[in-house]
Design an enzyme around this catalytic site. Structure first.
Site, PDB file in Angstrom:
ATOM      1  N   TYR A 161      -1.279  16.904 -10.521  1.00  0.00           N
ATOM      2  CA  TYR A 161      -1.661  18.309 -10.680  1.00  0.00           C
ATOM      3  C   TYR A 161      -1.246  18.744 -12.072  1.00  0.00           C
ATOM      4  O   TYR A 161      -0.124  18.470 -12.504  1.00  0.00           O
ATOM      5  CB  TYR A 161      -0.959  19.169  -9.626  1.00  0.00           C
ATOM      6  N   ASP A 256       1.494  14.750 -19.496  1.00  0.00           N
ATOM      7  CA  ASP A 256       1.861  16.060 -18.953  1.00  0.00           C
ATOM      8  C   ASP A 256       3.299  16.001 -18.437  1.00  0.00           C
ATOM      9  O   ASP A 256       3.556  15.529 -17.335  1.00  0.00           O
ATOM     10  CB  ASP A 256       0.892  16.461 -17.825  1.00  0.00           C
ATOM     11  N   LYS A 284       8.221  24.732 -17.393  1.00  0.00           N
ATOM     12  CA  LYS A 284       9.373  24.771 -16.484  1.00  0.00           C
ATOM     13  C   LYS A 284      10.714  24.837 -17.243  1.00  0.00           C
ATOM     14  O   LYS A 284      11.073  25.868 -17.798  1.00  0.00           O
ATOM     15  CB  LYS A 284       9.294  23.590 -15.512  1.00  0.00           C
TER      16      LYS A 284
HETATM   17  P1  KE4 Z   1       2.189  26.295 -14.101  1.00  0.00           P
HETATM   18  O1  KE4 Z   1       0.835  26.818 -14.539  1.00  0.00           O
HETATM   19  O2  KE4 Z   1       2.405  26.450 -12.604  1.00  0.00           O
HETATM   20  O3  KE4 Z   1       3.354  26.843 -14.934  1.00  0.00           O
HETATM   21  O4  KE4 Z   1       2.220  24.710 -14.416  1.00  0.00           O
HETATM   22  C1  KE4 Z   1       1.191  23.896 -13.905  1.00  0.00           C
HETATM   23  C2  KE4 Z   1       1.678  22.463 -13.852  1.00  0.00           C
HETATM   24  C3  KE4 Z   1       1.248  21.571 -14.814  1.00  0.00           C
HETATM   25  N1  KE4 Z   1       1.667  20.285 -14.816  1.00  0.00           N
HETATM   26  C4  KE4 Z   1       2.540  19.838 -13.875  1.00  0.00           C
HETATM   27  C5  KE4 Z   1       2.970  18.406 -13.901  1.00  0.00           C
HETATM   28  C6  KE4 Z   1       3.024  20.725 -12.870  1.00  0.00           C
HETATM   29  O5  KE4 Z   1       3.886  20.256 -11.936  1.00  0.00           O
HETATM   30  C7  KE4 Z   1       2.594  22.059 -12.848  1.00  0.00           C
HETATM   31  C8  KE4 Z   1       3.046  23.050 -11.788  1.00  0.00           C
HETATM   32  N2  KE4 Z   1       3.830  22.525 -10.713  1.00  0.00           N
HETATM   33  C9  KE4 Z   1       3.790  23.256  -9.461  1.00  0.00           C
HETATM   34  C10 KE4 Z   1       4.748  22.540  -8.507  1.00  0.00           C
HETATM   35  N3  KE4 Z   1       4.227  21.353  -8.000  1.00  0.00           N
HETATM   36  C11 KE4 Z   1       4.132  24.694  -9.629  1.00  0.00           C
HETATM   37  C12 KE4 Z   1       4.499  25.412  -8.349  1.00  0.00           C
HETATM   38  C13 KE4 Z   1       3.396  26.331  -7.897  1.00  0.00           C
HETATM   39  O6  KE4 Z   1       2.206  26.005  -8.080  1.00  0.00           O
HETATM   40  O7  KE4 Z   1       3.768  27.391  -7.333  1.00  0.00           O
END
Ligand code: KE4
Length: 449
Positions: A161, A256, A284
């Site tokens: 993701y 990523d 993060k």
């Molecule tokens: P954000 O747009 O949520 O800040 O980041 C997206 C993203 C991009 N790349 C990786 C590897 C990520 O894990 C994420 C976001 N991770 C999720 C948790 N699996 C965020 C939690 C959520 O969606 O509420």
């Protein structure tokens, strides 16, 4: 576990159903305003059942909910809180910055202060740009890659993701090298067809895709250690293989590290696997709990961005001074204390993950534990779990029962089998022992049910 704030012990092994009245009322109120009552779907606990507690405050390794129940936190805001909640240097940095106003929309020294620290930890990042989320970071990195190669197709991997940009919400098509299909309503087929979704840990599939689409693939984007299918580690040589294949075919490699950056090592998976990607994304931890994403890489690619070049990208709150202050306090501490922090995180996470796996084994429960430093997943699965297809065979109902039982014991795990758990520097032996004891109780309860 019920407790008044301040009187609770850590994660009692006593299985007393916590009181939730105020969280229930807050959930009902939230559902008047937000779909599902949440501002991000996974928080709704749909994958594990039950209704989510509402958090009122947090400190160190602990979350305290609106009813005063105390939990050991194992999702840490989905990764950012590696130094624990309300870490004083981070809080003080945010307070200091806030006194000078929350945002200017103009350049500040703080942006380069943080960038300097990031560049020291990620040699592949010669130039970078701050954004406000991981989604923005990956979306922008892909635009840079398409402009650099004048190609349109992107390769991603199933189970990975990268945020919710349309082109990344794509599922695998019928054949390995066939075009993607929408992974969400609202994603047009025309956009999904620009993404190939391939199996992770399979280099033949990547070669086949490049053979099927010569001179058409702009980039490969990969979670170097997968966190979003649960934790899945790269096979030996896999990441080096992606580097070699992309270089041979004139495509960019985007790593990523939104989740793994500053998590699995100070320099992330790039450091662990000696990767030299063309572009890297971060998020993060780099914001210390405030909204920060980063995309960066080789100058020849990044200098295409406006105002220097033809690739447009922008953001009202990019480089926000409070977020920069929180990120700088976090990254500076990690960098200055790396020799102590990362070995301690490794030792604590190993003791915890192995201790719970042993409790499962003693209870006759089949678990596969995948771990990379202080991020891990207990799969209710005989294993191995080396790709999404194998992860998807996990017993998600069993995970749901485990999650609910652990919550009752004051242990808050990520509410999905397909997420990674995290610890912070605030987690110690007391949390480890309480969690293992709670797991013994949870497995016993599950066995009895
Ligand atoms: P954000 O747009 O949520 O800040 O980041 C997206 C993203 C991009 N790349 C990786 C590897 C990520 O894990 C994420 C976001 N991770 C999720 C948790 N699996 C965020 C939690 C959520 O969606 O509420």
């Amino acid at each position: 576990m019920c407790a008044e704030i301040g009187k609770a012990e850590i994660g009692s092994a006593e299985n007393r159903a916590p009181k939730f009245a105020r969280s229930r009322a807050l959930q009902q109120r939230a559902e008047q305003f937000f779909p599902g009552g949440v501002n991000s779907p996974v928080r709704a606990f749909r994958a594990v059942g039950g209704s989510p507690p509402f958090v009122e405050r947090a400190e160190g390794a602990a979350l305290i909910d609106a009813d005063g129940n105390r939990y050991i936190d194992y999702f840490g805001s989905w990764g950012p809180m590696i130094l624990g909640h309300a870490f004083p240097p981070v809080v003080e940095a945010i307070e200091r910055a806030a006194r000078n106003s929350a945002s200017f929309g103009a350049s500040t020294a703080a942006e380069a202060d943080l960038a300097e620290r990031i560049a020291a930890c990620y040699p592949a990042i010669e130039k970078m740009r701050f954004v406000s989320s991981g989604t923005e970071a990956t979306m922008s990195a892909i635009r840079v890659a398409r402009a650099a190669t004048n190609r349109d197709l992107i390769i991603k991997f199933e189970g990975c993701y990268h945020g919710h940009a349309d082109g990344l919400l794509v599922k695998a098509g019928s054949g390995v090298a066939t075009f993607g299909i929408p992974g969400s309503a609202g994603v047009p087929e025309e956009i999904a067809r620009l993404t190939l979704a391939l199996p992770y840990n399979n280099l033949d599939a990547v070669e086949a895709a490049f053979a099927a689409h010569p001179n058409s693939i702009a980039a490969v984007i990969v979670e170097p250690i997968v966190g979003n299918a649960g934790c899945i580690l790269p096979a030996h040589g896999y990441l080096a293989g992606l580097r070699s294949i992309t270089a041979n075919h004139g495509a960019l490699l985007i790593v990523d590290e939104v989740m793994t950056g500053f998590r699995v090592a100070l320099g992330g998976a790039c450091q662990l696997y000696s990767l030299n990607p063309d572009l890297v994304t971060l998020g993060k931890i780099v914001g210390g709990g405030l909204p920060v994403g980063v995309f960066g890489g080789k100058s020849r690619f990044m200098d295409q961005l406006a105002p220097l070049g033809p690739v447009y990208q922008a953001g009202t709150l990019s480089g926000n001074p409070l977020a920069m202050a929180a990120g700088l306090a976090t990254v500076s501490y990690l960098q200055d204390q790396a020799g102590e922090v990362y070995p301690r995180l490794e030792a604590t996470a190993k003791a915890l993950a192995d201790g719970v796996a042993q409790a499962a084994n003693q209870a006759g429960v089949t678990l596969t534990t995948n771990r990379a430093g202080s991020m891990w997943t207990w799969f209710f699965n005989p294993g191995p779990v080396n790709d999404y297809e194998q992860a998807a065979r996990s017993d998600t109902a069993a995970f749901g029962r485990f999650h609910r039982a652990m919550l009752d014991h004051g242990i808050w795990l990520p509410p999905s089998q397909f997420e990674a758990a995290f610890i912070s520097t605030a987690h110690g032996d007391a949390e480890v022992q309480a969690t293992i004891a709670a797991a013994r109780g949870a497995f016993a309860t599950a066995q009895a049910s």
